[in-house]
Design a protein around this motif. Structure first.
Motif, PDB file in Angstrom:
ATOM      1  N   VAL A 100       6.495   1.346  18.735  1.00  0.00           N
ATOM      2  CA  VAL A 100       6.202   0.133  17.978  1.00  0.00           C
ATOM      3  C   VAL A 100       5.213   0.440  16.859  1.00  0.00           C
ATOM      4  O   VAL A 100       5.081  -0.310  15.897  1.00  0.00           O
ATOM      5  N   GLY A 101       4.527   1.578  16.989  1.00  0.00           N
ATOM      6  CA  GLY A 101       3.575   1.972  15.961  1.00  0.00           C
ATOM      7  C   GLY A 101       4.200   2.190  14.599  1.00  0.00           C
ATOM      8  O   GLY A 101       3.489   2.236  13.599  1.00  0.00           O
ATOM      9  N   THR A 102       5.514   2.336  14.547  1.00  0.00           N
ATOM     10  CA  THR A 102       6.139   2.496  13.235  1.00  0.00           C
ATOM     11  C   THR A 102       6.053   1.201  12.439  1.00  0.00           C
ATOM     12  O   THR A 102       6.252   1.211  11.238  1.00  0.00           O
ATOM     13  N   TRP A 103       5.792   0.107  13.122  1.00  0.00           N
ATOM     14  CA  TRP A 103       5.506  -1.134  12.406  1.00  0.00           C
ATOM     15  C   TRP A 103       4.024  -1.172  12.066  1.00  0.00           C
ATOM     16  O   TRP A 103       3.247  -0.350  12.525  1.00  0.00           O
ATOM     17  N   GLY A 104       3.634  -2.175  11.307  1.00  0.00           N
ATOM     18  CA  GLY A 104       2.234  -2.235  10.883  1.00  0.00           C
ATOM     19  C   GLY A 104       1.312  -2.933  11.872  1.00  0.00           C
ATOM     20  O   GLY A 104       0.200  -3.270  11.513  1.00  0.00           O
ATOM     21  N   LEU A 105       1.775  -3.149  13.092  1.00  0.00           N
ATOM     22  CA  LEU A 105       0.968  -3.921  14.042  1.00  0.00           C
ATOM     23  C   LEU A 105      -0.294  -3.172  14.431  1.00  0.00           C
ATOM     24  O   LEU A 105      -0.377  -1.960  14.318  1.00  0.00           O
ATOM     25  N   ASN A 106      -1.254  -3.892  14.929  1.00  0.00           N
ATOM     26  CA  ASN A 106      -2.528  -3.270  15.308  1.00  0.00           C
ATOM     27  C   ASN A 106      -3.218  -4.162  16.321  1.00  0.00           C
ATOM     28  O   ASN A 106      -2.646  -5.114  16.816  1.00  0.00           O
ATOM     29  N   HIS A 107      -4.453  -3.801  16.643  1.00  0.00           N
ATOM     30  CA  HIS A 107      -5.309  -4.741  17.345  1.00  0.00           C
ATOM     31  C   HIS A 107      -6.155  -5.350  16.239  1.00  0.00           C
ATOM     32  O   HIS A 107      -6.779  -4.600  15.523  1.00  0.00           O
ATOM     33  N   PRO A 108      -6.156  -6.581  16.006  1.00  0.00           N
ATOM     34  CA  PRO A 108      -5.761  -7.730  16.824  1.00  0.00           C
ATOM     35  C   PRO A 108      -4.364  -8.302  16.537  1.00  0.00           C
ATOM     36  O   PRO A 108      -3.967  -9.232  17.215  1.00  0.00           O
ATOM     37  N   VAL A 109      -3.636  -7.787  15.561  1.00  0.00           N
ATOM     38  CA  VAL A 109      -2.366  -8.441  15.216  1.00  0.00           C
ATOM     39  C   VAL A 109      -1.242  -7.784  16.026  1.00  0.00           C
ATOM     40  O   VAL A 109      -0.682  -6.773  15.614  1.00  0.00           O
ATOM     41  N   GLY A 110      -0.951  -8.350  17.189  1.00  0.00           N
ATOM     42  CA  GLY A 110       0.047  -7.771  18.074  1.00  0.00           C
ATOM     43  C   GLY A 110       1.455  -8.241  17.780  1.00  0.00           C
ATOM     44  O   GLY A 110       2.428  -7.643  18.241  1.00  0.00           O
ATOM     45  N   TRP A 111       1.559  -9.318  17.066  1.00  0.00           N
ATOM     46  CA  TRP A 111       2.854  -9.801  16.608  1.00  0.00           C
ATOM     47  C   TRP A 111       2.728 -10.071  15.121  1.00  0.00           C
ATOM     48  O   TRP A 111       1.740 -10.642  14.679  1.00  0.00           O
ATOM     49  N   ALA A 112       3.760  -9.714  14.372  1.00  0.00           N
ATOM     50  CA  ALA A 112       3.705 -10.070  12.962  1.00  0.00           C
ATOM     51  C   ALA A 112       5.123 -10.342  12.468  1.00  0.00           C
ATOM     52  O   ALA A 112       5.683 -11.377  12.798  1.00  0.00           O
TER      53      ALA A 112
END
Lengths: 483, 814
Positions: A82-94
C-alpha cells in the motif's frame, strides 16, 4: 376534438417543440416526431447491429488502454504494498476510499431512475433507465475495486466474509466496514437482477433480428425463451415491480451505510448525524450528473434526440438542482453545527476545511462545483442548453469527488493531536489507479452500447401513443382533461 | 522545588526543562558569565571571585543584556547560597569554567553541591596536535589507531608542513606515516588510508574494564561470544606488548587484582563482576579550595575579550555533538539514525539550526541549502616562512532547519554526519560539520579577527529533503500538555481538571456498546510524569529494540511512515499564538515534551471499527492486536484519536528498505520494486530481533502492546513459582515493567497494576496532577499524564512566559 390538427405532420424542429410545450397544460410527447415502433427498433437495435463506427473503435482503444494501465497499477500496488500510494500516518485513507465513495455515489442514479421513478409512474424514465442502470453496475464494479485492494493484505480480505471457521472467529459486526460489505454486495446483486430482468424483452428482439447464428444463439440464451406472450408479460411486469420495490430502500440504504463509515467514527467532521441523508442526496446528485455526462454524447452520436429529448434533460437537471441544493444545505448545516457545538476540535476542523492546506479543494470543489454551478438550473434556458448542462454535470462530477476527498482527507490530516498532523500527496499510482477506473468504467459502457440496446426498446414503445389502446393523442388527452 | 536557569544558543533538553531560559549566542556566554559573577561577587563580597574578576576587562562596546534578568537571577542564586549550583558547559572556555567555579565557591557551594574529585589520568596522554606535529616532522614510523576515526573528525589544518609549505589536514598526515594499524568496527574514512585494518570486537563481546566519569573502576563483561572474531583494544595492546592472545578475562583480572581487593581473590572478582564496579576502591574527595589569585592569573592570561555579538552578516557557527549519533560514531546505527532528534524531530540527517528571525534575514526556509564560508586570518605561526601561504577557506553547504528558541545570528551544526565513504546505514546522510572545525576553534567559530577573519553565509538556491516527524509546533490550546507554575499549582491543586471540555464532563459517560467485563485480577495501566520527562528519547529506542519495531528509512519517514510505537511529541508554547499555515513561528517559546503511545482506551475507538476483530480488548485491560488476523484496512488508525497506530506500508522486515538507489541517478528506491528485489534480512539484523515478539509483515497494523510479552513472561513465571495455572495467581507487585519505563532515566514512566492500590502506578494516579487525554471522547485511557509544574521566579522579566502550555482560561471559554 381532433388532436391531429395540433400536431403537424412534418418533422418538428426543436424550436417548435419548445413552442408546443409552452402551451398551458399540454402534455409533451415523450418521443418526438411521432416515431413508430419500427423506427425505434431500427434506431436502437441498429446501434448494436450495424458495424461499429470508427469513433467507437478509437474511443474503446483509448479507454481500454487506460483501463489496462489502471489494472497494472492495481497489480503493482498489490504486489509491492500500500506504500506505493501516498498514504501515511495520519492519513490512512485518501484516494482509495474517496474513489470508492465517488463511484458508489454515481451508482445511485441508476437504481433511483429504474426503481423509484418506476414506482412513481414517471414514464420519462424509460428512455434513460437502461443506460443509467448499466452505468450503476459499472460504477459499482469500479467502486468495489477500492475496498478490495486498499487493504494491506488483499489475500486475506476473505476474513471480512462471515465464514464458519475452526477458530470460531467472526467478523466484527459492529464495524461499518462490515456493513459496507453487505450493503454494497446486496446492492450490486439486486441491481444486476433488475437490469437483466428489464433487458429480457429487448434481448429477444435482438435475437429475432440477429443475422448470424452465433448472435442468435447468444442473445437467445440470455433472452431465456421470451416470446412476448401475454403470460410472459404478466410475469415480467410483476417481477419488475417486485424488484423495483426491493431496490427502492437500497437506494437510500447503501449510501447511508457508506456514510456510517464516517459517521460512526469519532473524528471531527466525520462524526456527524447529518451524513446519511447528506450522502444519499449527494449520491443522487453525482449520479444524475454522470448519467447526463454519458447520455448527452450518446444521444448525439446515435442520433437519439427524438427519444432522449430536451424534456428528459430538463427533468434530470431539475433533480440535479434539487439534490444539489440539499447538499448545499447540508454543507451549511455542518458549519453551523460545528459552531453551535462549541467543540474546539469541530470548529477547528471546519475552519481548516476552508482555510487549511486543502482550502482550494473546498472553494473550487464544494462551493463552486457543488453549490453554485447547479444554481444555473433555476433557468429554463440553462436546463435546455446541452452545453450548459454538460458543463454543470462536469462540475458536479469533479465537485463530488472533491467533496469526498475533503471529508476523508480533511478529517484525517488534522485531527486531535497537532503533533500528528500531516498532509496527503498522491503518487502516480494513486492517480493512475483512479484514472484507470475511469478507463474500466468507460470501456464497459462502450461495450454495453455495442452489444446491448442502450435504451429499453420495449419500455419506450409502451409510452408511445400507439400503445394506448384508445389511441388518444397525448396532447389531445391533455387538452381534453383541461377542458 | 528547584529552579533551573539556562543560558544557551540553541534549544537543548536542559533548556527545555529550564524554568528560565535565555537564548544567547555561544560567543557571548563568557560575557554573561562575567556579568553574573560580578553581581555575585558584589553581593557576597567574596575576595577570590573578586580577584578573578579584577583581572578581566570587558570591552566597552560589548553586548548588553537584560539587566533585570541578570540581577534577579543573580539575586536568586545568592539567596540560595550553599544550595545552588552553577555549571558551565564542557565546550566553554577555561575562563568560563573558572568563573563558574569562582561563583560556586563564593556561594559556598563547593563542598555541598560541588564535590571535587581527582580522577586518574594517564600522565602520558598527548594532544592530537602534538601527534600531528610529530607526523609532519616525520618522527612517527608506526601508528596504532584504536577505534578512533581521525580522517573524518580530526580538526582541519592540523599541522604545518614546512617542507611543502602548507597547512595539512589529517588525511595527508596519515599518508605520511609508513605503517598505520587501525582497530575499528567499520570500514570508514580512516580505514581506507591504513595499511592494516583489524576488526574490533564490540564491547558486548569482549572483556574489559573502565573508569567511570565519577572515578569508579568498572568491569566490562561480554554478553555474547564474538560474532565475527575480532580484537578488543586490550587484546591489541597486549599483543603489542608481545603477550599471547587470551580469550578469557585474564587481562582484566590482572588489573583488578593489582588494585588489591580485600579478601579471597576469587570472591572479590565475583563480587566485582556482580556489582559492576570495584567497591573496595575508595573515592576521596578533595577539600574545597579556591585560590583567587592563581585563578585570576590563569584567567587573565586566557581571557580574550569576547568578540562583539554576531550579526546577520557575520554569524557564529556552533559545532555540537548530535543527540542521536554523538560525534558520528553511531552513524551506522539505523535505530539512532531514525530516532527523531528530541528537539527538532529531524531524522537521518543533521542540519544547520537557525532562529526564525535569522531565517527571515537570510531569506531561507527549512530545507533550503546555505553555503557557509569561513576565512581564516593568515597565520603567522608556526615559524615564519617566506611567502605565507593563504589557508584555503573552509566551506560547507548545508540544509537549514528553522528551530524556534534558537539565538539569532547563530548557526548550530550537529557533528558526525556527511560521510560519503560509508556504504551502509550512514551513507549519504547529513552534512559534515567537521569541515569547518579547527583545533583553535573546536566548539564555535566566530569572526574574532584573531583566528577567523570572516564568516559568510549565503543562500544556495537549492532544496534538500529533510525527514522531520513532527511538522506542527503549536498545541493549539488543546490541553494535551497541562502545566502550571508552582504558584498556580499551590493556589489551585485541581488545575488539571479545569480544561475546556473536561471540566464540563459528567462523572461517568454512557457508552453505546457493551464491553466485555475487565475480569482479570490485575489491570495494567501507566502514568507518565511530564514533570520529570526530559524528552531524551531513550524510551523510543528501548521500545524499538524490545518490540522489533522496523526502521523504514529516510524516504519513508519523509512520507510520514515512521513506525515508532512510542513517539515523543514536542510542542512550542508561546505567549502569543502563531499560525504556522501563515508561516508564523515563535521566536522564544517554551518547549514541552509528551511521550505518546497507545493509550489502551477502555472504550477503544479502534476496536469497534475493525471489520475482522483483529484488535480487541483483553481481560486485563490491554488493547491487543492479532497481527495474523489483521487485513490492514487502516480504519483503526484513522479512528485513533492519538494517532499511535502504525501501518506496515511495505515489507520493512523482509526487504531492504533504505536510501539505496538501484538505477543510478534516478530516484528509485528498493522498496518500490519489492517483487523484483531480494527477500530476507541479514543475519545480524535477525539477531537483533526479540524472539518473544512477532515480526510483522507488510499490510498489518501494529502499535504499543504495553509490552504484552513481558506481562505474559511475568505471569508464566508467577504460575511456575506457584506451581499452578490458576487465574488467581497474581504477578508480584511492581516486579516487572515495560521497556520504555525500564529505560527511562527519570522514572517518568510508571507501569503496573492499577487494581492494586499499593502499586506505584496506582499511587501516581492518585496525585492531583493526574489527567487523561481527550476524556471528552469517553475513551477512558489507561495511560494518564501528570501535569508539569514549572517554578519561575516571579521577579524575572520573562516569568509570564513560563508554564503556559495549558490553554489560557480566558481563551478556553470561546
Amino acid at each position: 376534438m381532433d388532436g391531429a390538427t395540433t400536431v403537424p405532420e412534418v418533422e418538428v424542429t426543436e424550436r417548435e417543440e419548445i413552442a408546443s410545450s409552452e402551451r398551458p397544460l399540454t402534455r409533451v410527447p415523450l418521443v418526438l416526431n411521432r416515431r413508430s415502433y419500427g423506427w425505434i427498433t431500427e434506431r436502437i437495435a441498429g446501434a448494436v447491429e450495424n458495424r461499429a463506427p470508427r469513433w467507437w473503435w478509437v474511443a474503446f482503444a483509448v479507454t481500454a488502454g487506460i483501463a489496462g494501465f489502471g489494472l497494472f497499477c492495481l497489480g503493482y500496488q498489490i504486489s509491492t504494498g500500500v506504500g506505493t500510494w501516498g498514504l501515511n500516518h495520519p492519513v490512512g485513507w485518501a484516494w482509495d476510499i474517496t474513489n470508492f465513495v465517488f463511484w458508489i455515489g454515481i451508482g445511485h442514479a441508476g437504481t433511483l431512475i429504474s426503481a423509484i421513478l418506476y414506482l412513481l409512474r414517471q414514464k420519462w424514465r424509460t428512455s434513460i433507465n437502461r443506460s443509467a442502470e448499466a452505468m450503476t453496475l459499472f460504477a459499482v464494479i469500479c467502486a468495489a475495486i477500492f475496498p478490495g485492494i486498499h487493504v494491506g493484505r488483499v489475500w486475506m480480505a476473505w476474513y471480512l466474509a462471515p465464514l464458519p471457521n475452526n477458530y470460531g472467529i467472526w467478523p466484527n459486526f459492529r464495524s461499518p466496514l462490515m456493513w459496507d460489505v453487505f450493503a454494497v454486495s446486496t446492492y450490486f446483486t439486486v441491481s444486476v437482477l433488475f437490469w437483466y430482468t428489464g433487458l429480457i424483452p429487448d434481448l429477444a428482439t435482438l435475437r429475432d433480428r440477429a443475422t448470424s447464428k452465433i448472435k442468435k444463439f447468444l442473445y437467445g440464451i440470455f433472452a431465456v425463451g421470451w416470446r412476448g406472450a401475454n403470460r410472459h408479460w404478466r410475469h415480467y411486469e410483476m417481477a419488475y415491480l417486485l424488484l423495483a420495490g426491493i431496490s427502492t430502500p437500497l437506494v437510500l440504504s447503501v449510501h447511508s451505510v457508506v456514510s456510517f463509515d464516517f459517521a460512526t467514527s469519532i473524528l471531527p467532521t466525520w462524526h456527524t448525524t447529518i451524513f446519511p441523508p447528506y450522502f444519499v442526496a449527494g449520491a443522487i446528485f453525482g449520479g444524475f450528473a454522470m448519467v447526463l455526462t454519458l447520455m448527452l454524447p450518446a444521444r448525439a452520436l446515435f442520433k437519439l434526440q427524438d427519444i432522449i429529448t430536451l424534456q428528459h434533460i430538463d427533468k434530470m437537471a431539475k433533480i440535479i438542482l434539487l439534490t444539489g441544493s440539499i447538499v448545499s444545505y447540508a454543507y451549511a448545516m455542518e458549519f453551523f453545527m460545528a459552531w453551535y457545538s462549541g467543540n474546539q476540535y469541530e470548529r477547528f476542523a471546519f475552519w481548516n476545511r476552508v482555510l487549511g492546506p486543502y482550502w482550494w479543494y473546498w472553494w473550487v470543489g464544494m462551493l463552486f462545483c457543488n453549490c453554485l454551478s447547479p444554481q444555473l438550473f433555476w433557468f429554463r434556458w440553462c436546463r435546455r442548453n446541452v452545453l450548459v448542462v454538460y458543463f454543470v454535470c462536469m462540475c458536479v462530477n469533479a465537485g463530488m469527488w472533491f467533496e469526498r476527498f475533503i471529508i476523508i482527507v480533511g478529517g484525517l490530516h488534522r485531527d486531535f493531536l497537532p503533533s500528528s498532523w500531516g498532509l496527503f500527496i498522491p503518487t502516480w499510482v494513486d492517480i493512475w489507479t483512479f484514472i484507470g477506473t475511469h478507463g474500466i468504467f468507460l470501456s464497459l459502457f462502450l461495450l454495453f452500447i455495442r452489444f446491448l440496446p442502450m435504451i429499453a426498446m420495449s419500455e419506450v414503445k409502451i409510452v408511445l401513443p400507439e400503445s394506448d389502446v384508445h389511441r388518444h393523442d397525448p396532447i389531445s388527452v391533455g387538452e381534453k382533461e383541461h377542458a | 522545588m528547584n529552579r533551573l536557569y539556562v543560558v544557551e544558543n540553541r534549544y537543548t533538553l536542559t533548556g527545555a526543562m529550564a524554568d528560565h531560559r535565555l537564548r544567547l549566542p555561544v560567543s557571548q556566554i563568557p560575557l554573561i558569565a562575567h556579568a553574573i559573577a560580578t553581581r555575585v561577587a558584589t553581593a557576597t563580597k567574596d575576595a577570590g571571585l573578586g580577584s578573578v574578576l579584577a583581572t578581566l576587562q570587558v570591552p566597552a562596546g560589548a553586548a548588553q543584556f537584560d539587566e533585570q534578568w541578570l540581577n534577579e537571577a543573580a539575586n536568586d542564586l545568592v539567596s540560595k547560597s550553599g544550595a545552588s549550583l552553577v555549571l558551565a558547559g564542557p565546550q566553554q572556555p577555561v575562563v568560563v569554567q573558572l568563573l563558574a567555579y569562582g561563583i560556586n565557591s563564593a556561594l559556598k557551594n563547593v563542598g555541598s553541591t560541588v564535590l571535587l574529585r581527582e580522577l586518574r589520568r594517564n600522565p602520558r596522554d598527548n594532544s592530537i596536535l602534538q601527534l600531528a606535529g610529530d607526523i609532519a616532522a616525520d618522527r612517527i614510523k608506526q601508528l596504532f589507531i584504536l577505534g578512533a576515526n581521525p580522517v573524518f573528525n580530526a580538526p582541519r589544518s592540523i599541522a604545518y608542513d614546512s617542507v611543502g609549505k602548507g597547512w595539512l589536514d589529517w588525511p595527508e598526515l596519515q599518508k605520511k606515516v609508513p605503517d598505520v594499524v587501525r582497530l575499528g568496527y567499520y570500514e570508514d574514512e580512516t580505514s581506507a588510508l591504513c595499511r592494516w585494518n583489524l576488526p574490533a570486537s564490540h564491547f558486548l563481546e569482549s572483556w574489559g574494564d573502565a573508569l567511570s566519569s565519577e572515578g569508579h573502576y568498572l568491569s566490562i563483561q561480554p554478553m555474547i561470544l564474538p560474532l565475527f572474531g575480532g580484537f578488543s583494544e586490550l587484546d591489541l595492546m597486549s599483543a603489542v606488548m608481545g603477550k599471547p592472545k587470551v580469550d578469557g578475562p585474564e587481562l582484566v583480572q590482572e588489573t583488578f587484582q593489582a588494585s588489591k581487593p580485600v579478601g579471597d581473590p576469587a570472591t572479590a572478582w565475583s563480587k566485582f563482576l556482580h556489582d559492576g564496579f570495584a567497591s573496595h576502591i575508595v573515592l576521596r574527595d578533595r577539600p574545597p579550595a579556591f585560590n583567587g589569585n592563581t585563578a585570576g592569573g590563569i584567567a587573565h592570561n586566557l581571557w580574550s575579550a569576547p568578540p562583539p555579538a554576531p550579526t546577520p552578516e557575520s554569524p557564529e557557527i556552533v559545532l555540537v555533538r548530535d543527540y542521536s549519533i554523538d560525534d558520528g560514531r553511531y552513524i551506522n546505527n539505523a535505530w539512532l539514525q531514525e530516532m527523531p532528534d528530541p528537539i527538532t524531530k529531524l531524522t537521518w540527517d543533521n542540519a544547520a539550526l537557525i532562529s526564525p528571525r535569522y531565517a527571515k534575514t537570510l531569506g531561507v526556509e527549512t530545507g533550503d541549502l546555505i553555503q557557509i564560508t569561513v576565512n581564516d586570518v593568515i597565520p603567522t605561526a608556526p615559524p615564519p616562512v617566506e611567502g605565507k601561504p593563504t589557508p584555503t577557506p573552509r566551506e560547507l553547504e548545508i540544509a537549514v532547519l528553522i528551530s524556534p528558541g534558537h539565538a539569532d545570528n547563530s548557526i548550530t551544526i550537529p557533528l558526525g554526519y556527511g560521510r560519503d565513504s560509508l556504504t551502509s546505514v550512514g551513507e549519504r546522510s547529513g552534512f559534515n560539520g567537521y569541515l569547518l572545525r579547527t583545533a583553535s576553534n573546536p566548539h564555535y567559530l566566530v569572526a574574532d579577527g584573531k583566528a577567523i577573519a570572516s564568516i559568510t553565509v549565503k543562500k544556495v538556491g537549492k532544496k534538500y529533503p529533510l525527514s522531520i516527524t513532527q511538522d506542527h509546533f503549536s498545541i493549539e490550546g488543546r490541553g494535551l500538555v497541562r502545566e502550571a507554575t508552582l504558584e498556580h499549582y499551590r493556589e489551585d491543586n485541581e488545575f488539571v481538571k479545569k480544561i475546556a471540555g473536561d471540566d464540563e464532563l459528567p462523572e461517568k459517560l454512557p457508552s453505546l456498546y457493551r464491553h466485555p467485563p475487565l475480569l482479570s485480577s490485575q489491570q495494567w495501566g501507566m502514568t507518565i510524569d511530564l514533570n520529570t520527562c526530559t524528552g531524551c528519547s531513550a524510551c523510543v529506542i528501548a521500545c524499538q529494540a524490545e518490540n522489533n519495531v522496523p526502521v523504514v528509512g529516510k524516504l519513508q519517514v519523509a512520507h510520514g511512515r515512521a513506525m515508532h510505537w512510542l513517539r515523543i511529541d514536542r510542542y512550542y508554547a508561546s505567549e502569543h499564538g502563531y499560525d504556522q499555515d501563515k508561516g508564523e513561528l515563535p521566536e522564544d517559546p517554551e518547549m514541552v515534551h509528551e511521550p505518546m503511545m497507545c493509550q489502551h482506551c477502555e472504550n477503544a475507538p479502534c476496536e469497534t471499527v475493525c471489520p475482522v476483530n483483529a484488535t480487541i480488548h483483553s481481560e486485563d485491560g490491554l488493547n491487543i492486536m492479532a497481527y495474523n488476523r489483521c487485513v490492514g484496512t487502516r480504519y483503526c488508525a484513522n479512528n485513533c484519536p492519538f494517532k499511535v497506530r502504525r501501518f506496515n506500508y511495505f515489507d520493512y522486515n523482509q526487504r531492504p528498505v533504505g536510501k539505496k538507489k538501484i538505477a543510478g541517478a534516478l530516484n528509485l528506491y528498493k522498496e518500490y520494486f519489492a517483487p523484483f528485489t531480494e527477500k530476507g534480512a541479514p543475519d545480524t539484523i535477525k539477531l537483533s530481533k526479540n524472539p518473544n515478539v512477532t515480526v510483522r509483515m507488510r499490510g498489518v497494523m501494529e502499535k504499543c502492546t504495553f509490552c504484552v510479552q513481558r506481562i505474559e513472561e511475568a505471569k508464566i513465571a508467577a504460575h511456575v513459582q506457584a506451581g499452578t495455572s490458576s487465574a488467581d495467581i497474581r504477578i508480584p507487585r511492581d516486579s516487572f515493567t515495560t521497556a520504555c519505563a525500564q529505560a527511562c532515566p527519570n522514572e517518568a514512566i510508571i507501569f503496573g497494576d492499577i487494581r492494586d492500590p499499593e502499586s506505584k502506578v496506582s499511587k501516581m494516579k492518585l496525585q492531583e496532577r493526574n489527567y487523561r487525554l481527550l476524556q471528552y471522547l469517553n475513551v477512558n485511557t489507561r495511560v494518564s499524564y501528570l501535569a508539569r509544574i514549572r517554578n519561575p521566579n516571579p521577579k524575572m522579566p520573562d516569568a509570564r512566559k513560563i508554564g503556559i502550555a495549558s490553554p489560557n482560561e480566558k481563551e478556553e471559554k470561546l
